[in-house]
Design an enzyme around this catalytic site. Structure first.
Site, PDB file in Angstrom:
ATOM      1  N   ASP A 207       0.836  -1.197   0.000  1.00  0.00           N
ATOM      2  CA  ASP A 207       0.000   0.000   0.000  1.00  0.00           C
ATOM      3  C   ASP A 207       0.876   1.254   0.000  1.00  0.00           C
ATOM      4  O   ASP A 207       1.943   1.294   0.614  1.00  0.00           O
ATOM      5  CB  ASP A 207      -0.890  -0.017   1.249  1.00  0.00           C
ATOM      6  CG  ASP A 207      -1.838   1.153   1.314  1.00  0.00           C
ATOM      7  OD1 ASP A 207      -2.806   1.171   0.538  1.00  0.00           O
ATOM      8  OD2 ASP A 207      -1.600   2.062   2.142  1.00  0.00           O
ATOM      9  N   GLU A 244       1.297  -0.361  -4.900  1.00  0.00           N
ATOM     10  CA  GLU A 244       0.333   0.683  -5.238  1.00  0.00           C
ATOM     11  C   GLU A 244       1.086   1.976  -5.540  1.00  0.00           C
ATOM     12  O   GLU A 244       1.621   2.619  -4.640  1.00  0.00           O
ATOM     13  CB  GLU A 244      -0.648   0.914  -4.092  1.00  0.00           C
ATOM     14  CG  GLU A 244      -1.705   1.942  -4.464  1.00  0.00           C
ATOM     15  CD  GLU A 244      -2.399   2.580  -3.267  1.00  0.00           C
ATOM     16  OE1 GLU A 244      -3.503   3.115  -3.462  1.00  0.00           O
ATOM     17  OE2 GLU A 244      -1.826   2.558  -2.151  1.00  0.00           O
TER      18      GLU A 244
END
Length: 493
Positions: A207, A244
């Site tokens: 993330d 990401e």
């Protein structure tokens, strides 16, 4: 001697990063599903009863580490760590380990969404996590790790997204920003990831990767253990990494800084496929889909129609709320040979913060299914829509073939073959597609896996008879329930 050592080091670094692009799929499987906010026990059951038998390759699971408890239990509380204890609303460490083992046993790999960039955001007073751990986020005190203020970057706000310093050292939406150049922080992150590797996971979705310097991530990734051979991974296998990185093409921090460390989420894929199937771009232009559109090289791109973040935003991105276009876009996604494919499995939401389905005690509830296997109690479960899981089977059947026989009507009707193993046709016009087309398939009768299935030697939906020259009559009405038709060799009568 120094030159030899330097060359060896560079070769080893290169081989490690290349290995981190390998998702370790079983056989011909090649689609990941994101079971967003599912409980570990439910994922284990889903692997055994549905995902394994339907040929899914892996599951992206929600963050596994202890998170802050926020009022109303919005989904995003999972993205605010309190410690690296494996206790969340999805279950505890024992349940997580059981899920990983059971999914691996049926050929479904597990990829964990991990939070290396930050800890929880500000909280008045003492915050309590899902494992009962106390922390004081405002003071950057997280004794469950432990982290203290010296383990974080100085507090600052991102006001200029073209300023690399702000993007990578200030606080993303107020989340306390870890200093990944610190030996202590690195050691705790590596310890956390290695623990998950020991439990049998195949890799990680990282993330907020763009908010961390690529050289810090490279150090962390290269320091990780090899995958656990007790879970069926070959010796010396490296964890699959997908990161990401939101890059619309004009970002100061570019996806290109991360693509050699592992795969990168190709957000432009999501935006452009939404534009096309919403009618803002003619489907005929999809013939050059992929790198021809400026996307990352196929093996470095994690591709998706929507994800848990952008499905909640306004704009071109398609979601379950536009089901006809969504199913067409997903069919194209899984039929076209580009990228490492992930499909979304959502829960219903009315606003950005809607929590997953939960009971009166705010415990996540298990999905329930109707007689057709569709979810009925607040879970959307797109992966259980026939039109989507059938395309997972299509993608498996045509693996390692290329696009041939592209056809279009100069507008929004397209068709193409995948070698001599599969054929896809899509009609996004307001008039019928009725055409004799080259399916490239061997002669015979094939079931359209979108409208039905092959059961006991007959089709429950449409069928297409292919002649000796590979041609068949293709009809997709403008008012058909689905605007797509798919044939493949494993659905031959």
């Amino acid at each position: 001697m120094f030159k030899f050592a330097l060359t060896l080091t560079l070769c080893l670094a290169g081989s490690l990063s290349l290995a981190q692009h390998n998702p370790h799929w079983w056989g011909n499987r090649n689609t990941i599903v994101h079971l967003f906010e599912w409980k570990w026990s439910d994922i284990a059951q889903e692997c055994e009863s549905f995902l394994g038998p339907r040929g899914f390759a892996g599951v992206q699971v929600s963050p596994v580490n202890e998170n802050i408890i926020s009022a109303g239990r919005p989904w995003w509380e999972r993205y605010q760590p309190i410690s690296y204890k494996l206790t969340t609303r999805s279950g505890n460490e024992e349940e997580f380990g059981d899920m990983v083992r059971r999914c691996n046993d049926v050929g479904v790999r597990i990829y964990v969404d991990v939070l290396l960039n930050h800890m929880s955001g500000d909280f008045d007073g003492v915050a309590v996590g899902t494992a009962g751990t106390e922390a004081e986020p405002r003071k950057k005190s997280f004794p469950g790790v432990p982290y203290t203020a010296q383990d974080f970057h100085p507090t600052c706000e991102i006001t200029d997204w073209n300023d690399r310093f702000q993007v990578q050292q200030c606080e993303l939406v107020g989340l306390k920003d870890l200093d990944q150049s610190s030996d202590w922080v690195r050691s705790k992150l590596i310890e956390f990831l290695d623990h998950l590797i020991e439990l049998g996971v195949a890799g990680f979705r990282v993330d907020a990767a763009k908010h961390m310097a690529s050289e810090d991530l490279e150090y962390i990734y290269s320091s990780l253990s090899n995958l656990n051979i007790d879970h069926g991974f070959p010796h010396n296998s490296r964890p699959f990494i997908f990161q990401e990185v939101i890059d619309h093409g004009h970002e100061t921090v570019s996806r290109d800084e991360y693509k050699d460390l592992g795969a990168v989420t190709e957000f432009r894929f999501s935006e452009e496929i939404g534009n096309a199937f919403r009618g803002n771009n003619a489907l005929k232009w999809l013939q050059s889909w992929g790198t021809g559109w400026g996307f990352l090289p196929s093996g470095q791109a994690l591709t998706f129609v929507d994800n848990h973040d952008n499905q909640r935003d306004a704009g071109a991105v398609l979601s379950y709320k536009s089901p006809r276009q969504y199913k067409m876009a997903t069919a194209f996604h899984l039929a076209y040979p580009y990228g490492i494919s992930r499909v979304m499995s959502s829960f219903a939401f009315d606003d950005h913060d809607t929590p997953p389905p939960q009971d009166a005690q705010e415990r996540i509830i298990s999905p329930e299914f109707d007689e057709d296997g569709a979810c009925v109690n607040g879970w959307i479960c797109e992966h259980r829509w026939r039109q989507i899981y059938a395309m997972v089977g299509f993608k498996n059947a045509v693996r390692d073939t290329e696009i041939t026989g592209w056809w279009d009507n100069g507008d929004n009707q397209i068709a193409f073959c995948r070698g001599n193993k599969g054929f896809l046709a899509i009609n996004n016009n307001l008039y019928d597609l009725s055409q004799d087309l080259n399916t490239c398939l061997p002669a015979g009768t094939y079931c359209d896996v979108i409208s039905g299935s092959l059961i006991d030697g007959s089709c429950t939906g449409k069928s297409v008879t292919v002649n000796e020259n590979g041609f068949g009559y293709i009809h997709i009405g403008s008012d058909d329930f689905d605007g797509v038709l798919a044939l493949h060799v494993d659905a031959k009568v």
